[in-house]
Scaffold this active site. Structure first.
Site, PDB file in Angstrom:
ATOM      1  N   TYR A 277      -6.609 -17.834  11.141  1.00  0.00           N
ATOM      2  CA  TYR A 277      -5.483 -17.051  11.664  1.00  0.00           C
ATOM      3  C   TYR A 277      -4.673 -17.880  12.658  1.00  0.00           C
ATOM      4  O   TYR A 277      -3.448 -17.970  12.567  1.00  0.00           O
ATOM      5  CB  TYR A 277      -6.028 -15.791  12.333  1.00  0.00           C
ATOM      6  CG  TYR A 277      -4.982 -14.912  12.981  1.00  0.00           C
ATOM      7  CD1 TYR A 277      -3.949 -14.350  12.244  1.00  0.00           C
ATOM      8  CD2 TYR A 277      -5.069 -14.595  14.341  1.00  0.00           C
ATOM      9  CE1 TYR A 277      -3.005 -13.522  12.840  1.00  0.00           C
ATOM     10  CE2 TYR A 277      -4.136 -13.773  14.940  1.00  0.00           C
ATOM     11  CZ  TYR A 277      -3.110 -13.243  14.191  1.00  0.00           C
ATOM     12  OH  TYR A 277      -2.184 -12.422  14.787  1.00  0.00           O
TER      13      TYR A 277
ATOM     14  N   ILE B 215       4.695 -10.305  -0.672  1.00  0.00           N
ATOM     15  CA  ILE B 215       5.231 -11.570  -0.158  1.00  0.00           C
ATOM     16  C   ILE B 215       4.795 -12.773  -0.980  1.00  0.00           C
ATOM     17  O   ILE B 215       5.375 -13.856  -0.859  1.00  0.00           O
ATOM     18  CB  ILE B 215       4.846 -11.785   1.311  1.00  0.00           C
ATOM     19  CG1 ILE B 215       3.317 -11.848   1.480  1.00  0.00           C
ATOM     20  CG2 ILE B 215       5.468 -10.716   2.196  1.00  0.00           C
ATOM     21  CD1 ILE B 215       2.879 -12.381   2.814  1.00  0.00           C
TER      22      ILE B 215
ATOM     23  N   ARG C  70       0.827  -1.197   0.000  1.00  0.00           N
ATOM     24  CA  ARG C  70       0.000   0.000   0.000  1.00  0.00           C
ATOM     25  C   ARG C  70       0.866   1.252   0.000  1.00  0.00           C
ATOM     26  O   ARG C  70       2.033   1.222   0.350  1.00  0.00           O
ATOM     27  CB  ARG C  70      -0.910   0.014   1.238  1.00  0.00           C
ATOM     28  CG  ARG C  70      -1.943  -1.091   1.236  1.00  0.00           C
ATOM     29  CD  ARG C  70      -2.829  -1.003   2.470  1.00  0.00           C
ATOM     30  NE  ARG C  70      -2.114  -1.372   3.690  1.00  0.00           N
ATOM     31  CZ  ARG C  70      -2.300  -0.782   4.872  1.00  0.00           C
ATOM     32  NH1 ARG C  70      -3.133   0.232   4.977  1.00  0.00           N
ATOM     33  NH2 ARG C  70      -1.629  -1.201   5.940  1.00  0.00           N
TER      34      ARG C  70
END
Length: 373
Positions: A195, A107, A90
């Site tokens: 997560y 990545i 960003r």
């Protein structure tokens, strides 16, 4: 490739959503794939050591999230401005862009990331690119791509180029069958979020690369991190950040967790200090590669009582989000971080009263706070 198209569409929707409040780095999925490089079976890698005059060259991925900018500031003070490169996909704010080196780094683009490491002679890598718990549950395919595929690329590059690698883990790496009060470093880990699953995967893969190839992998399990510098980023513990903003702006706060939900928390300065300390710790002092760290543990009700010392008229109400509450109920209530305190001298500076005082001092003086003081 329908999977890639679907992920791309999902990523676009997530980026366009105004209700996300996402403070983590979202990575484009144009380059999803298996790393082209495989570590040789007979490879052997060893950590580079540095003298005071030969500082590490640092790369931080996902650097525009909650922790990256603060970490870059801390590391630049210690190692020099030009030795620490912040990266993300960003566009950074002007104050971030002009504060030190910043580059684009995806990545999921193995070749691009490898070129960055080679061209900038990187020796330390802090890998912060990830989707947090609540955001990850809303978009599992994207979380799987960013949190797992991206990790594989980073591990391969770190091993190939002899980097010292830091990957943060979290209280979310534990699950409902883990002991919760306290939670030790080594116990059952069966998380129920993508997560959490991705973080357990990162812990185990990092330790495997360490024992198999000698990669200098280091990992800390963070509690909920509280900071005045960033907006909430889609995590289950982010109520503990939002309450300060709402108390100052409106004097009202609606919490999405039950008032008695106890979770381990930490002020960001303690978190960044611990991260630097574990990276600088001599390898021989580390008895493990993944450590719990903790500072305090509190409930929404206890936090509200402390906040009301500054904003007495704060109106606290509860509208429980069942998804986030289920996540919180599967997480530790208290961390046992005795191994970190013994092995490399970890010691926190901020308890709950100091945390609240510091948050209000950073967020500015409102008339209600001025009157309370």
């Amino acid at each position: 490739m329908p999977i890639v198209r679907n992920l791309g569409r999902a990523a676009s929707q997530l980026l366009q959503s105004s209700g996300c409040g996402c403070g983590v780095s979202l990575v484009p999925v144009r380059a999803i794939g298996v790393s082209p490089r495989q570590v040789a079976s007979d490879a052997s890698f060893h950590s580079v050591t540095f003298s005071e005059s030969d500082h590490p060259r640092v790369l931080i991925t996902g650097g525009l999230g909650q922790l990256g900018v603060g970490l870059a500031k801390l590391l630049r003070k210690r190692f020099g401005k030009n030795n620490v490169i912040l990266s993300d996909i960003r566009k950074p704010a002007d104050n971030v862009f002009y504060s030190g080196p910043f580059i684009f780094a995806d990545i999921l683009d193995y070749k691009n990331l490898r070129e960055i490491v080679v061209n900038n002679r990187i020796t330390w890598l802090f890998h912060y690119s990830a989707l947090l718990s609540a955001v990850g549950e809303a978009n599992v395919p994207l979380a799987r791509a960013v949190n797992i595929t991206g990790l594989h690329n980073v591990l391969d590059i770190a091993a190939e180029h002899n980097l010292r690698l830091f990957v943060p883990s979290t209280i979310g790496a534990f699950g409902p069958t883990s002991p919760r009060d306290p939670t030790p470093d080594l116990c059952i880990q069966r998380p129920r979020t993508i997560y959490g699953v991705s973080k357990v995967h990162a812990e185990l893969m990092g330790e495997y690369y360490h024992y198999r190839y000698g990669l200098d992998f280091r990992c800390l399990r963070y509690p909920g991190i509280i900071s005045a510098d960033s907006q909430p980023g889609g995590g289950t513990t982010d109520y503990a950040v939002q309450i300060f903003h709402d108390a100052i702006k409106t004097g009202k706060f609606k919490c999405y967790l039950r008032p008695d939900t106890r979770l381990p928390m930490m002020y960001i300065d303690d978190c960044l200090k611990a991260t630097l300390e574990v990276m600088e710790a001599p390898a021989e002092s580390l008895t493990m590669r993944t450590y719990n760290i903790s500072a305090m543990s509190f409930t929404p009700e206890e936090l509200a009582q402390e906040v009301q010392k500054y904003v007495p008229e704060l109106q606290m109400t509860y509208n429980v989000d069942q998804v986030r509450q289920a996540i919180a109920d599967s997480w530790p209530m208290n961390f046992d971080d005795s191994n970190a305190r013994r092995d490399w001298g970890w010691k926190h500076d901020y308890d709950l009263p100091e945390l609240v005082t510091t948050m209000f001092s950073y967020l500015g003086s409102d008339s209600r706070i001025a009157q309370a003081n």
